[in-house]
Design an enzyme around this catalytic site. Structure first.
Site, short mmCIF file in Angstrom:
data_model
loop_
_atom_site.label_atom_id
_atom_site.label_comp_id
_atom_site.label_asym_id
_atom_site.label_seq_id
_atom_site.Cartn_x
_atom_site.Cartn_y
_atom_site.Cartn_z
N LYS A 49 -2.17 -66.53 15.01
CA LYS A 49 -0.77 -65.88 15.32
C LYS A 49 -0.70 -64.52 14.50
O LYS A 49 -1.01 -64.57 13.27
CB LYS A 49 0.30 -66.85 15.24
CG LYS A 49 1.71 -66.31 15.54
CD LYS A 49 2.48 -67.48 15.27
CE LYS A 49 4.00 -66.96 15.90
NZ LYS A 49 5.05 -68.08 15.66
N SER B 30 7.86 -69.10 19.55
CA SER B 30 7.31 -67.83 19.50
C SER B 30 5.65 -67.66 19.52
O SER B 30 5.26 -66.78 19.51
CB SER B 30 7.69 -67.23 18.24
OG SER B 30 7.55 -67.69 17.32
N SER C 148 8.52 -73.29 17.31
CA SER C 148 7.65 -72.17 18.08
C SER C 148 6.10 -72.65 17.83
O SER C 148 5.58 -71.98 18.55
CB SER C 148 7.73 -71.15 16.85
OG SER C 148 8.95 -70.10 17.00
#
Lengths: 488, 484
Positions: free
Chosen positions: B78, B153, B177
């Protein structure tokens, strides 16, 4: 009761000042409070930085245990309670020298609370309360030079550990404030936690000042005075601010709550921001650090390792060495001075003699070169041995001054200088007698006058004899012999 | 055989037996990326050059019999975890050009185990969002239905794993997330206990809630990944100085007699019919494997979302103060310092980030602190106590991961409150600091995956792995692949 502001012009006698000081002290740790960067002063800009103290994304603070130890040490020395559980908080505001946009400080649970410092003003002992001591990180420095429409930021100082020492509003005059600062500085230096250099900014002082009519219990509205960046300005800034507040009130106005900056060039203070413009720092507990737990065992270890503080030392110098208060005060004003003194006495120097030599001869030599005792080329043992030479009659006190200067310049021992320069005192009475006879023979007129009662001329003869012996004749013996001969 | 479709354990066997080479795995990964990335858009930065360099190193290590857990395994990271000299943007314009001069602890640990970085994945800007629509650069789409969001996210990481653009990925989870996008994309996502994994190098959103965890194709890969990244880190004071067990040992253990709590507050009105049905079926499945379902109550659940949006935004408002245009990233022109700050932050941050900074700034303001932040902390303690109480009676808690399957792109983008409710079942876990996993537990009639959430006690990821693995081995949901 307190006389502090009586000299402040018309109407001053009716008011007393109420002062509380917030002192920031840079701690003498080798590394910063939340990363491993060096804390050395004066390096090239931004050479002592890393992702942590520059506030890069994703980095985390790790607490320097030494900084906690220094704060605890200070708290113990200033009679504070050490909190078994304390924590850091974030103080949020934007400024280019604050890389994270917040300063890691302490807010609700500081490391030390509730202590005091004793000061002496006009012979009276007075306690100044310490509200709290907390730890925080220093900010960097904005540098405005080059004349462009921009500034530079040096982050070498960002993250240097600070202690904020907050006093109670117990101070009643600029003089008391100066004494408090002096006392604090001496203590911090004894503890080895701060070098106390106000000019370099390692010790900084903000003052909360208000006035009230003598006899009134309630405090007046206070102004905070910032930027008192030298020791000599503490009194000056406060005197001005008190005078200003009295004037405002006397003229029918009201003091407003605000932050004021001291301007050392003009000796005045001017408004920086009002209460309405004050920052809202939005303090909240720092989630990146775990709470600090100071267990009793660790606190006791720090307590046991505390050095002797100036008050205790002064007491000892007076009671054990029989020094006058004046001498003791001087000698304990710096820990290094006190240690030098003690070493000289332990090496056999007579306590009062050592004190005299340090206060007069040694300080003169050091001051001439702007040096401190740390740079002194003469070692305590060397002074003690020189004093021995006076005691046992090898050299006179007068010669000793020359010898001492030589010791200072060359670092040589007194014995060697005395031998090399042939300065050994002449205590051989036949040799002295010979010189006395010669001088008397050369000055018949003066002999007659002295015999006629002009006693003052004795000094003349002593001088002539000392000159002839290059100062080496034992003065006592010269005196005795002269008197004997001239009475004949 | 397409190597990009295999799991870590499968690749490990082939690689160690020298039946395949790391370069071949990387070839298949980028073949797939080239084929689907235009539609899915999982990545912000594709690190092809670095990947082949790392593959060469991996090959060397394998030839020298020095292969370790992730040698030659392509992993996506990420884009809020710092990778030295590789763009790390947090999907924010304000960091559009930021290359960290340091490596996060998690990627350091992946490196030590020989991983291959395939790329940095998309996310909601600064991890603030539940759909990856808040990315400052582009949206990511759900591989199961390109009209749907992948969740967020960590939507880029979940989509990349689901689309076989990597073998495994790292995500971060502040309020769900990792788990919610894992549920939306039909993959496995684990949020470890707060303090289990170092946060050093993870760009902070809400420091007391953020935790890094794996997103994988099955439960055993998640255990391998956690084995690599877990453990105390001297650079993160909040990482726990406790021993890390071998999580793979938990796999395959019986769940006979295991007590599973079913909190009644998680089966509420508004929950999607199909989601509820499949979660209830999953509980039945666990029961058939010997587990004992017990209805429990977590009475403060209803306050979780509100509490979260006070505390997380408060911390965020402070964490994001450093993006001021002075030191790195975007700097806009301004007529003076204040103007430069304002222009930089106006241009650099997106709408959701600004909204949360304002919320948090407000909650911490003098005069409001007690009513908001302080009260929020008190409620957080109550929520934590809810879990402590329930875990006296049960070993794990089982709930839906999200009240709905993946929603359509744009569906909730205009309504932040609706978006926030998408994390209603995942947020309490972060507030309590406990671990939780999401695993696939079925598909809707529209062929969208759904997730089963399993929560455990503090530092008891093992019970979670044990339960999740037992369920996974008795179902085939995790074997399904989207047809892209």
């Amino acid at each position: 009761m307190k006389s502090g502001v009586r000299s402040q012009g018309s109407g001053a006698g009716k008011y007393e000042a109420v002062i509380g000081l917030e002192v920031h002290a840079q701690m003498l740790t080798d590394t910063k409070i939340f990363c491993g960067c060096s804390t050395k002063f004066g390096s090239e800009p931004n050479t002592q930085t890393c992702p942590v103290c520059i506030g890069m994304p994703g980095v985390l603070p790790v607490l320097n245990r030494k900084a906690v130890e220094f704060a605890v040490r200070t708290g113990l020395a200033l009679n504070c309670k050490i909190s078994p559980y304390s924590r850091f908080a974030r103080k949020n505001y934007f400024y280019p020298d604050l890389p994270k946009g917040y300063q890691i400080s302490q807010y609700e649970l500081p490391i030390c609370e509730g202590g005091y410092v004793e000061i002496v003003v006009d012979g009276d002992v007075k306690k100044i309360g310490i509200t709290r001591i907390h730890m925080e990180e220093d900010a960097g420095k904005n540098i405005h030079e080059g004349g462009g429409s921009y500034s530079f930021v040096d982050l070498n100082r960002a993250g240097v550990p600070l202690m904020e020492i907050v006093s109670e509003p117990d101070i009643r005059s600029p003089k008391e404030a100066a004494e408090y600062m002096k006392k604090l500085r001496t203590s911090l230096r004894y503890l080895g936690v701060c070098d106390g250099n106000m000019e370099q900014g390692s010790l900084r002082c903000d003052a909360n000042v208000s006035i009230r009519p003598v006899g009134q219990k309630e405090y007046g509205i206070r102004a905070e005075v910032k930027n008192i960046n030298s020791f000599k300005f503490v009194e000056k800034a406060l005197e001005y601010e008190i005078k200003r507040q009295i004037k405002v009130v006397e003229e029918g106005g009201r003091v407003i709550q605000e932050t004021r900056l001291f301007d050392s060039a003009t000796g005045t203070t001017h408004s920086m921001r009002s209460k309405e413009e004050a920052h809202d720092y939005r303090y909240f507990p720092e989630p990146d650090l775990v709470p600090i737990k100071a267990d009793a065992k660790w606190i006791n270890e720090i307590k046991d390792a505390l050095p002797e503080l100036p008050d205790a030392k002064r007491e000892m110098f007076v009671s054990e060495y029989g020094l006058p208060e004046y001498d003791a005060d001087f000698l304990v004003s710096e820990r290094s001075l006190a240690i030098w003194y003690e070493d000289a006495v332990k090496a056999g120097g007579q306590p009062k003699a050592v004190s005299n030599w340090m206060m007069v001869e040694l300080m003169k030599l050091l001051n001439d070169e702007n040096k401190t005792i740390e740079d002194c080329p003469v070692k305590p043992l060397q002074l003690a041995r020189m004093l021995k030479l006076i005691d046992n009659g090898t050299i006179s006190g007068k010669i000793a001054k020359t010898v001492f200067e030589d010791m200072y310049r060359t670092g040589k021992d007194a014995e060697i200088i005395v031998r090399e320069k042939g300065l050994i005192q002449i205590s051989d009475s036949s040799e002295i007698e010979k010189t006395v006879d010669e001088v008397i023979a050369k000055n018949p007129k003066e002999v007659e006058r002295i015999k006629a009662g002009d006693e003052k001329l004795l000094g003349f003869f002593v001088g002539q004899i000392m000159k002839a012996t290059k100062g080496k004749a034992n003065p006592q013996m010269v005196n005795d012999l002269l008197k004997k001969k001239l009475q004949q | 055989m397409k190597l990009n479709e295999l799991t870590i354990s499968e690749l490990r066997r082939f690689l160690d037996n020298r039946e395949i080479k790391p370069q071949e795995v990387v070839d298949d990964i980028y073949k797939r990326v080239d084929g689907v990335e235009d539609n899915v858009r999982s990545f912000i930065t594709i690190t092809k050059k670095e990947a082949y360099e790392m593959a060469a190193d991996a090959e060397q290590a394998i030839l020298e019999n020095k292969g370790s857990l992730l040698t030659g395994i392509p992993v996506a990271v990420k884009d809020n975890m710092c990778t030295k000299d590789i763009l790390t943007t947090c999907a924010s314009k304000i960091l559009h050009n930021f290359k960290p001069p340091y490596e996060s602890t998690v990627t350091t640990r992946l490196k030590e185990q020989g991983y291959i970085l395939t790329g940095k994945t998309n996310l909601d800007e600064f991890a603030m969002g539940s759909s990856t629509e808040n990315s400052g650069f582009h949206i990511t789409r759900n591989p199961w239905d390109l009209d749907c969001v992948p969740g967020g996210s960590s939507g880029g990481s979940a989509a990349a794993v689901a689309a076989d653009e990597c073998v495994a990925a790292l995500g971060s989870d502040t309020g769900g997330s990792i788990r919610q996008p894992a549920a939306f994309c039909g993959v496995v996502g684990l949020k470890p206990t707060y303090g289990r994994v170092s946060r050093y190098g993870l760009v902070a959103f809400a420091s007391s809630l953020d935790q890094i965890g794996p997103i994988t194709k099955n439960v055993s890969d998640a255990a391998i990944m956690l084995n690599v990244i877990a453990g105390h880190d001297p650079l993160d004071s909040t990482s726990a100085p406790i021993n890390v067990p071998d999580f793979a040992q938990a796999l395959g253990q019986e769940i006979k007699g295991l007590k599973i709590g079913i909190p009644k507050e998680y089966f509420i009105e508004g929950i999607d019919r199909e989601v509820e049905d499949f979660v209830r079926l999953a509980i039945k499945k666990l029961e058939s494997l010997g587990a004992i379902p017990i209805e429990v109550s977590l009475p403060h659940t209803g306050y979780a979302v509100a509490t979260y949006y006070i505390l997380a935004t408060s911390e965020a408002s402070s964490n994001l103060a450093r993006y001021d245009g002075v030191k790195y990233g975007l700097r806009a022109n301004g007529k003076d310092l204040l103007d430069m700050y304002m222009q930089t932050r106006s241009e650099g941050f997106g709408a959701e980030v600004k909204r949360r900074i304002m919320l948090g700034t407000y909650a911490l303001s003098s005069g409001y602190y007690d009513a908001y932040y302080k009260k929020g902390q008190q409620v957080r303690t109550l929520i934590k106590q809810d879990f402590d109480n329930v875990f006296n009676d049960v070993d794990v808690i089982v709930t839906p991961t999200s009240p709905t399957p993946a929603f359509r792109v744009g569906e909730k983008a205009a309504d932040p409150l609706q978006m926030y409710l998408s994390d209603i079942f995942t947020i309490s876990v972060n507030l309590a600091g406990i671990p939780a996993i999401s695993i696939p537990c079925g598909f809707t009639k529209d062929n969208l995956p759904m997730g089963l959430q399993i929560m455990g006690r503090h530092f008891d990821e093992e019970s979670i792995f044990k339960t999740a693995y037992a369920y996974e081995q008795s179902t085939e949901w995790h074997l399904r692949r989207p047809s892209l």
